[in-house]
Design an enzyme around this catalytic site. Structure first.
Site, mmCIF file in Angstrom:
data_model
loop_
_atom_site.group_PDB
_atom_site.id
_atom_site.type_symbol
_atom_site.label_atom_id
_atom_site.label_comp_id
_atom_site.label_asym_id
_atom_site.label_seq_id
_atom_site.Cartn_x
_atom_site.Cartn_y
_atom_site.Cartn_z
ATOM 1 C CB SER A 1 -0.844 -0.006 1.278
ATOM 2 O OG SER A 1 -1.467 1.243 1.488
ATOM 3 C CE1 TYR B 1 -4.666 -1.944 4.968
ATOM 4 C CE2 TYR B 1 -3.417 0.063 4.526
ATOM 5 C CZ TYR B 1 -4.127 -1.043 4.068
ATOM 6 O OH TYR B 1 -4.286 -1.251 2.718
#
Ligand code: NAD
Length: 255
Positions: free
Chosen positions: A137, A150
């Protein structure tokens, strides 16, 4: 066909980015093992569409991962291409971040890839060919508030990817991350209500002022763009791309 005769195991491929990768790989001749949750009849329809097998392993459970990898090897062959893509998100300030959510995010978004890689690598090395592609990401490179688990997991998978790339470099096995910015999938859609609540914003404000605020192109990345890039990484011409964290973020991390 780029993947004729190759076996591809794609985690988290019952929706979103993983499903787009599975479709692209199947179209190029791969024997695909799908993984992920969802409605049983929809998953059955996907298996029929792609000529794929599905294993519903919960990737927070190492024993289930071991069973999935063994089943893939027994029924399709050991994976030539491993895509660690499954992921979940939870948005909360760190003081109120639920510890069980932290544990789940680290387990699914990071530790699962450790297990799949350690189990898939011996056969790849033996064949002198393999592709490990991790969906990281933009959050493997930069942080955003309220996404502690995350961001930690995604930075972690970027480090794992580099390490695996070095360990496998002489064996024809590449390991890379693709690091998307915001992609319009259920994972993004589901975090809108929490972000609305955490920041006191409307849905439109979250989309335009929070999500796309970081993305200079002002549009969501598409799952199909990511799938096309993943497919490129499977080509023999991509054999020198390894250990890379490949951004597809509309310029987000250039800023
Ligand atoms: P998605 O919610 O559409 O897909 C997630 C997939 O993971 C689904 O197939 C789901 O069933 C599966 N999954 C979830 N928990 C699981 C578990 N415990 N065991 C097995 N499978 C499980 O989301 P997506 O956006 O396609 O996300 C895919 C990956 O892309 C994730 O790693 C995510 O972090 C990453 N990513 C997404 C975006 C984005 O904007 N959507 C941006 C950057 C990175």
């Amino acid at each position: 066909m780029i993947l004729a005769g190759k076996v591809a195991l794609i985690t988290g491929s019952t929706s979103g980015i993983g499903l787009a990768i599975a479709r692209a790989f199947a179209a190029e001749g791969a024997k695909v093992m799908l993984n992920g949750f969802g409605d049983a009849s929809q998953i059955q329809a996907l298996c029929t569409e792609l000529g794929a097998l599905h294993d519903g392993a919960d990737l927070s459970d190492p024993a289930a991962i071991e069973a999935m990898m063994a089943r893939c090897s027994a029924e399709l062959g050991p994976p030539d291409v491993l895509v660690n893509n499954a992921g979940i998100q939870h948005v909360s300030p760190i003081e109120s971040f639920p510890p069980d959510k932290w544990d789940s995010i680290i387990a699914i978004n990071l530790t699962a890839a450790f297990h799949t890689v350690r189990l898939a690598l011996p056969a790849m090395r033996a064949k002198k060919w393999g592709r490990i592609i991790n969906t990281a990401s933009a959050h493997s490179l930069v942080a955003s508030p309220n996404k502690s688990a995350y961001v930690a997991a995604k930075h972690g998978i970027a480090g794992l990817t580099k390490t695996v790339a070095l360990e496998a470099a002489r064996d024809g096995v590449t390991a890379n991350c693709i690091s998307p910015g915001y992609v319009w999938t259920t994972l993004v859609e589901n975090q809108i209500p929490d972000t609305m609540q955490a920041r006191g914003l409307t849905r439109e404000q979250v989309i335009n002022d929070v999500l796309l605020a970081a993305q200079p192109t002002k549009r969501f990345v598409t799952p199909e763009e990511i799938a096309a890039f993943a497919l490129f990484l499977c080509r023999d011409e991509a054999g020198s791309i390894t250990g890379a964290n490949l951004s597809m973020d509309g310029g987000w991390t250039a800023a």
